[in-house]
Design an enzyme around this catalytic site. Structure first.
Site, PDB file in Angstrom:
ATOM      1  N   SER A   1      -2.510  -1.070   9.450  1.00 51.79           N
ATOM      2  CA  SER A   1      -3.602  -0.681  10.474  1.00 51.79           C
ATOM      3  C   SER A   1      -4.617  -1.621  10.352  1.00 51.79           C
ATOM      4  CB  SER A   1      -3.888   0.690  10.721  1.00 51.79           C
ATOM      5  OG  SER A   1      -4.176   1.225   9.392  1.00 51.79           O
TER       6      SER A   1
ATOM      7  N   CYS B   1       3.330  18.327 -19.500  1.00 53.79           N
ATOM      8  CA  CYS B   1       3.544  17.082 -19.830  1.00 53.79           C
ATOM      9  C   CYS B   1       4.676  16.769 -20.865  1.00 53.79           C
ATOM     10  CB  CYS B   1       2.583  16.312 -20.092  1.00 53.79           C
ATOM     11  SG  CYS B   1       2.409  14.808 -20.906  1.00 53.79           S
TER      12      CYS B   1
ATOM     13  N   GLN C   1       0.759  -1.395   0.054  1.00 53.52           N
ATOM     14  CA  GLN C   1      -0.027  -0.062  -0.201  1.00 53.52           C
ATOM     15  C   GLN C   1       0.779   1.442  -0.071  1.00 53.52           C
ATOM     16  OE1 GLN C   1      -3.527  -0.653   3.134  1.00 53.52           O
ATOM     17  NE2 GLN C   1      -1.735  -1.885   3.663  1.00 53.52           N
TER      18      GLN C   1
ATOM     19  N   ASP D   1       6.070   4.774  -1.379  1.00 57.07           N
ATOM     20  CA  ASP D   1       7.736   4.991  -1.471  1.00 57.07           C
ATOM     21  C   ASP D   1       8.140   3.853  -2.585  1.00 57.07           C
ATOM     22  OD1 ASP D   1       8.543   2.528   0.148  1.00 57.07           O
ATOM     23  OD2 ASP D   1       7.411   3.620   1.809  1.00 57.07           O
TER      24      ASP D   1
ATOM     25  N   HIS E   1      -1.514   1.212  -4.420  1.00 55.76           N
ATOM     26  CA  HIS E   1      -1.955   2.628  -4.122  1.00 55.76           C
ATOM     27  C   HIS E   1      -1.216   3.480  -4.920  1.00 55.76           C
ATOM     28  CE1 HIS E   1      -4.169   1.492  -0.144  1.00 55.76           C
ATOM     29  NE2 HIS E   1      -4.795   1.027  -1.319  1.00 55.76           N
TER      30      HIS E   1
HETATM   31  P1  NAD Z   1      -1.197   3.274   8.778  1.00 59.98           P
HETATM   32  O1  NAD Z   1      -0.416   4.450   9.045  1.00 59.98           O
HETATM   33  O2  NAD Z   1      -2.650   3.279   8.798  1.00 59.98           O
HETATM   34  O3  NAD Z   1      -1.138   2.271   9.763  1.00 59.98           O
HETATM   35  C1  NAD Z   1       0.369   1.782  10.067  1.00 59.98           C
HETATM   36  C2  NAD Z   1       0.529   0.596  11.040  1.00 59.98           C
HETATM   37  O4  NAD Z   1       1.969   0.377  11.018  1.00 59.98           O
HETATM   38  C3  NAD Z   1      -0.061   0.787  12.299  1.00 59.98           C
HETATM   39  O5  NAD Z   1      -0.880  -0.214  12.801  1.00 59.98           O
HETATM   40  C4  NAD Z   1       1.248   0.499  13.048  1.00 59.98           C
HETATM   41  O6  NAD Z   1       0.977   0.158  14.630  1.00 59.98           O
HETATM   42  C5  NAD Z   1       2.360   0.021  12.296  1.00 59.98           C
HETATM   43  N1  NAD Z   1       3.555   0.057  12.602  1.00 59.98           N
HETATM   44  C6  NAD Z   1       4.072   1.660  12.883  1.00 59.98           C
HETATM   45  N2  NAD Z   1       5.423   1.429  13.228  1.00 59.98           N
HETATM   46  C7  NAD Z   1       5.739   0.227  12.900  1.00 59.98           C
HETATM   47  C8  NAD Z   1       7.112  -0.479  12.872  1.00 59.98           C
HETATM   48  N3  NAD Z   1       8.216   0.160  13.373  1.00 59.98           N
HETATM   49  N4  NAD Z   1       6.851  -1.793  12.792  1.00 59.98           N
HETATM   50  C9  NAD Z   1       5.737  -2.404  12.410  1.00 59.98           C
HETATM   51  N5  NAD Z   1       4.637  -1.937  12.514  1.00 59.98           N
HETATM   52  C10 NAD Z   1       4.563  -0.765  12.559  1.00 59.98           C
HETATM   53  O7  NAD Z   1      -0.778   2.792   7.395  1.00 59.98           O
HETATM   54  P2  NAD Z   1      -1.426   1.688   6.416  1.00 59.98           P
HETATM   55  O8  NAD Z   1      -2.191   0.487   6.989  1.00 59.98           O
HETATM   56  O9  NAD Z   1      -0.466   1.499   5.192  1.00 59.98           O
HETATM   57  O10 NAD Z   1      -2.486   2.704   5.537  1.00 59.98           O
HETATM   58  C11 NAD Z   1      -2.591   4.014   5.421  1.00 59.98           C
HETATM   59  C12 NAD Z   1      -2.547   4.566   3.952  1.00 59.98           C
HETATM   60  O11 NAD Z   1      -1.669   5.595   3.778  1.00 59.98           O
HETATM   61  C13 NAD Z   1      -2.234   3.615   2.711  1.00 59.98           C
HETATM   62  O12 NAD Z   1      -3.044   3.494   1.791  1.00 59.98           O
HETATM   63  C14 NAD Z   1      -0.753   3.794   2.311  1.00 59.98           C
HETATM   64  O13 NAD Z   1      -0.915   4.053   0.762  1.00 59.98           O
HETATM   65  C15 NAD Z   1      -0.823   5.396   2.827  1.00 59.98           C
HETATM   66  N6  NAD Z   1       0.740   5.734   3.460  1.00 59.98           N
HETATM   67  C16 NAD Z   1       1.791   5.546   2.847  1.00 59.98           C
HETATM   68  C17 NAD Z   1       3.261   5.429   3.241  1.00 59.98           C
HETATM   69  C18 NAD Z   1       4.384   5.047   2.621  1.00 59.98           C
HETATM   70  O14 NAD Z   1       4.429   4.859   1.375  1.00 59.98           O
HETATM   71  N7  NAD Z   1       5.451   4.747   3.287  1.00 59.98           N
HETATM   72  C19 NAD Z   1       3.349   6.211   4.523  1.00 59.98           C
HETATM   73  C20 NAD Z   1       2.028   6.621   5.061  1.00 59.98           C
HETATM   74  C21 NAD Z   1       0.940   6.410   4.445  1.00 59.98           C
END
Ligand code: NAD
Length: 231
Positions: free
Chosen positions: A176, A134, A89, A92, A107
């Site tokens: 989450s 573009c 999801q 990055d 996503h």
């Molecule tokens: P979320 O932020 O809803 O949940 C993150 C989950 O990761 C939580 O359950 C938390 O407890 C857990 N977590 C936090 N730190 C951790 C660690 N060190 N080790 C293991 N688990 C850890 O994110 P989601 O469920 O991916 O959904 C949110 C949406 O936000 C997605 O659609 C995503 O596309 C987007 N998003 C993406 C990024 C990215 O690309 N890195 C960052 C933020 C949000």
């Protein structure tokens, strides 16, 4: 032991690389409303605010690196006899920089922009604004981040459904369980007879749906779990 493994990853796998999760208090998301920066309506209202938000996140990628959890998934893909598909999801590029080959960004990706006028998808590290041109159709005003926003359809759903229907192990890492359809994958995998495992910092919203649950930091629990799978 397992032949077809599907791994769903979320923001938690990239947290220890220094990328804020969605729900982190004080993280990048804390200063913005989701409705403003992660919906098509928000983009229509204020394209420059949205471009700036993703420009910042795109440039942030230069200062982060894949961590032990991303790297462990590559070791699994390389060393297990069966197939491994990572469905992320995350927007990055840390899975591909670690070396994951069989990877779907459901996503979208920070490093891609799409022209809504000609449909061209461009891979880029650059920054954009509402007047950016573009490089394919030479028109301005049509470029948007190639990110799936709330209210839009995730990418690769046919491939993902096919993989889930045939998997015998489903692992969910650092998510989450609040964003659908990804949050429902565990039930599809269970329906297909797969063993299901949650690796997360804390119980997700769908924790009770998993056969096995292991809690801790991704950089600790993922390498340990992969090592056990490869033994
Ligand atoms: P979320 O932020 O809803 O949940 C993150 C989950 O990761 C939580 O359950 C938390 O407890 C857990 N977590 C936090 N730190 C951790 C660690 N060190 N080790 C293991 N688990 C850890 O994110 P989601 O469920 O991916 O959904 C949110 C949406 O936000 C997605 O659609 C995503 O596309 C987007 N998003 C993406 C990024 C990215 O690309 N890195 C960052 C933020 C949000």
């Amino acid at each position: 032991m397992y032949n077809n493994i599907v791994i769903l990853t979320g923001a938690g796998i990239s947290a220890e690389s220094g990328i804020s999760t969605f729900r982190d208090s004080g993280g990048l998301w804390a200063n913005y409303r989701v409705e403003d920066v992660a919906t098509p309506e928000g983009f229509d209202r204020n394209p420059d605010l949205v471009h700036n938000f993703y420009n910042k996140r795109r440039s942030e990628l230069a200062s982060v690196r894949p961590n032990e959890a991303h790297i462990a998934l590559v070791a699994l893909e390389l060393n297990i006899k069966g197939s491994v598909l990572v469905v992320t999801q995350n927007v990055d590029d840390l899975h591909e920089r670690a070396g994951s080959q069989n990877l779907l960004h459901m996503h979208g990706e920070l490093l891609k922009v799409r022209c809504e006028r000609c449909g061209e998808v461009i891979r880029t590290h650059e920054s954009f604004n509402k007047d950016s041109v573009c490089q394919s159709c030479k028109r301005s005003g049509g470029l948007r981040p190639d990110i799936v926003w709330f209210g839009e359809l995730p990418k690769y759903m046919d491939e993902i459904s096919f993989a889930l229907a045939g998997c015998d192990l489903f692992i969910s890492i650092g998510t989450s369980g609040a964003v659908y359809p990804a949050a429902g994958f565990v039930q599809v995998a269970r329906g297909a007879g797969a063993h299901t495992v949650e690796l997360n910092l804390e119980r997700s919203e769908g924790a009770s749906l998993f056969h096995e649950r292991i809690y801790g930091k991704a950089t600790e629990v993922v390498p340990k779990y992969v090592k056990e799978l490869l033994m």
